[in-house]
Design a protein around this motif. Structure first.
Motif, PDB file in Angstrom:
ATOM      1  N   ASP A  79       2.285 -20.356 -14.271  1.00  0.00           N
ATOM      2  CA  ASP A  79       1.558 -20.790 -13.076  1.00  0.00           C
ATOM      3  C   ASP A  79       2.167 -20.215 -11.801  1.00  0.00           C
ATOM      4  OD1 ASP A  79      -0.322 -22.223 -14.489  1.00  0.00           O
ATOM      5  OD2 ASP A  79       0.572 -24.176 -14.097  1.00  0.00           O
ATOM      6  N   ASP A  80       3.498 -20.169 -11.754  1.00  0.00           N
ATOM      7  CA  ASP A  80       4.166 -19.607 -10.566  1.00  0.00           C
ATOM      8  C   ASP A  80       3.767 -18.154 -10.357  1.00  0.00           C
ATOM      9  OD1 ASP A  80       5.482 -22.012 -10.069  1.00  0.00           O
ATOM     10  OD2 ASP A  80       7.238 -21.425 -11.238  1.00  0.00           O
ATOM     11  N   TYR A  81       3.660 -17.406 -11.440  1.00  0.00           N
ATOM     12  CA  TYR A  81       3.250 -16.001 -11.348  1.00  0.00           C
ATOM     13  C   TYR A  81       1.784 -15.888 -10.918  1.00  0.00           C
ATOM     14  CZ  TYR A  81       7.384 -14.740 -14.175  1.00  0.00           C
ATOM     15  OH  TYR A  81       8.655 -14.550 -14.652  1.00  0.00           O
ATOM     16  N   LEU A  82       0.914 -16.648 -11.598  1.00  0.00           N
ATOM     17  CA  LEU A  82      -0.522 -16.513 -11.386  1.00  0.00           C
ATOM     18  C   LEU A  82      -0.971 -16.950  -9.992  1.00  0.00           C
ATOM     19  CD1 LEU A  82      -1.897 -17.722 -14.841  1.00  0.00           C
ATOM     20  CD2 LEU A  82      -1.591 -15.374 -14.027  1.00  0.00           C
ATOM     21  N   TYR A  83      -0.235 -17.844  -9.372  1.00  0.00           N
ATOM     22  CA  TYR A  83      -0.615 -18.336  -8.050  1.00  0.00           C
ATOM     23  C   TYR A  83       0.323 -17.818  -6.960  1.00  0.00           C
ATOM     24  CZ  TYR A  83      -3.900 -21.148 -10.607  1.00  0.00           C
ATOM     25  OH  TYR A  83      -4.937 -21.537 -11.423  1.00  0.00           O
ATOM     26  N   SER A  84       1.030 -16.722  -7.253  1.00  0.00           N
ATOM     27  CA  SER A  84       1.979 -16.140  -6.292  1.00  0.00           C
ATOM     28  C   SER A  84       1.308 -15.255  -5.250  1.00  0.00           C
ATOM     29  CB  SER A  84       3.029 -15.311  -7.041  1.00  0.00           C
ATOM     30  OG  SER A  84       2.407 -14.164  -7.636  1.00  0.00           O
ATOM     31  N   GLY A  85       0.072 -14.825  -5.519  1.00  0.00           N
ATOM     32  CA  GLY A  85      -0.591 -13.886  -4.619  1.00  0.00           C
ATOM     33  C   GLY A  85      -0.256 -12.440  -4.935  1.00  0.00           C
ATOM     34  N   ASN A  86       0.581 -12.228  -5.945  1.00  0.00           N
ATOM     35  CA  ASN A  86       0.963 -10.884  -6.360  1.00  0.00           C
ATOM     36  C   ASN A  86       0.003 -10.372  -7.432  1.00  0.00           C
ATOM     37  OD1 ASN A  86       3.387 -10.669  -4.736  1.00  0.00           O
ATOM     38  ND2 ASN A  86       4.257 -12.191  -6.125  1.00  0.00           N
ATOM     39  N   THR A  93       6.410  -2.157  -5.738  1.00  0.00           N
ATOM     40  CA  THR A  93       5.795  -0.925  -5.255  1.00  0.00           C
ATOM     41  C   THR A  93       6.576  -0.376  -4.065  1.00  0.00           C
ATOM     42  OG1 THR A  93       4.328  -1.995  -3.661  1.00  0.00           O
ATOM     43  CG2 THR A  93       3.519  -1.816  -5.934  1.00  0.00           C
ATOM     44  N   SER A  94       6.249   0.836  -3.675  1.00  0.00           N
ATOM     45  CA  SER A  94       6.941   1.471  -2.550  1.00  0.00           C
ATOM     46  C   SER A  94       6.698   0.730  -1.238  1.00  0.00           C
ATOM     47  CB  SER A  94       6.508   2.930  -2.421  1.00  0.00           C
ATOM     48  OG  SER A  94       5.092   3.010  -2.323  1.00  0.00           O
ATOM     49  N   ASP A  95       5.626  -0.066  -1.165  1.00  0.00           N
ATOM     50  CA  ASP A  95       5.394  -0.857   0.048  1.00  0.00           C
ATOM     51  C   ASP A  95       5.695  -2.348  -0.178  1.00  0.00           C
ATOM     52  OD1 ASP A  95       3.206  -1.431  -1.536  1.00  0.00           O
ATOM     53  OD2 ASP A  95       1.723  -1.080   0.023  1.00  0.00           O
ATOM     54  N   ASN A  96       6.613  -2.610  -1.115  1.00  0.00           N
ATOM     55  CA  ASN A  96       7.167  -3.940  -1.379  1.00  0.00           C
ATOM     56  C   ASN A  96       6.180  -4.970  -1.926  1.00  0.00           C
ATOM     57  OD1 ASN A  96       9.825  -3.205  -0.507  1.00  0.00           O
ATOM     58  ND2 ASN A  96       9.050  -3.300   1.588  1.00  0.00           N
ATOM     59  N   GLN A  97       5.122  -4.511  -2.577  1.00  0.00           N
ATOM     60  CA  GLN A  97       4.261  -5.436  -3.310  1.00  0.00           C
ATOM     61  C   GLN A  97       4.902  -5.685  -4.678  1.00  0.00           C
ATOM     62  OE1 GLN A  97      -0.149  -4.880  -3.175  1.00  0.00           O
ATOM     63  NE2 GLN A  97       0.434  -2.856  -2.388  1.00  0.00           N
TER      64      GLN A  97
END
Length: 135
Positions: free
Chosen positions: A92-99, A66-70
């Motif tokens: 799992d790495d994706y799902l628990y990344s906080g993103n 995103t434009s604010d680096n999310q």
């Protein structure tokens, strides 16, 4: 939250969903052709993704910024044969990344979904409108 909308109102509906502050793990349910991918594309735009977005039907996951680096991950597990394939790709790495994780066909990885998540169900109505429910 329950909303009935036409496609020309999709931007407003995406803004309402983001304002509702759902969990960043968002499961999308609905029949083929209900508009899940179209709505995810609008959510990405609402969050500030400026790059072109597309369905990850064959790659399983697309990553956007995103434009604010999310970071936003868009998954499509329709073609997944089993949960082991998802584990092999490092889901799992994706799902628990906080993103943000937008997941289509999450039922194909049901045992891997974090307990804390939100669900958006989209239904195509006979008049061409869509019914959306956020849980």
């Amino acid at each position: 939250m329950e909303i009935t909308f036409s496609l020309d109102e999709i931007g407003n509906v995406a803004e309402l969903i983001v304002a509702a502050q759902p969990n960043k793990i968002l499961l999308f349910n609905g029949e083929m052709g209900a508009g899940k991918t179209t709505f995810i594309k609008q959510l990405c735009k609402t969050l500030g993704v400026t790059a072109a977005t597309s369905s990850p039907s064959f790659s399983l996951v697309n990553e956007y910024e995103t434009s604010d680096n999310q970071v936003v991950y868009h998954f499509d597990f329709y073609r997944l044969k089993n949960e082991t394939e998802a584990l092999d790709m490092g889901v799992d790495d994706y799902l628990y990344s906080g993103n943000w994780c937008f997941i289509e066909w999450a039922e194909n990885i049901a045992n891997l979904i974090p307990e804390t998540h939100s669900t958006i169900t989209i239904e195509a109505l006979p008049d061409g409108k869509r019914f959306l429910k956020l849980n």
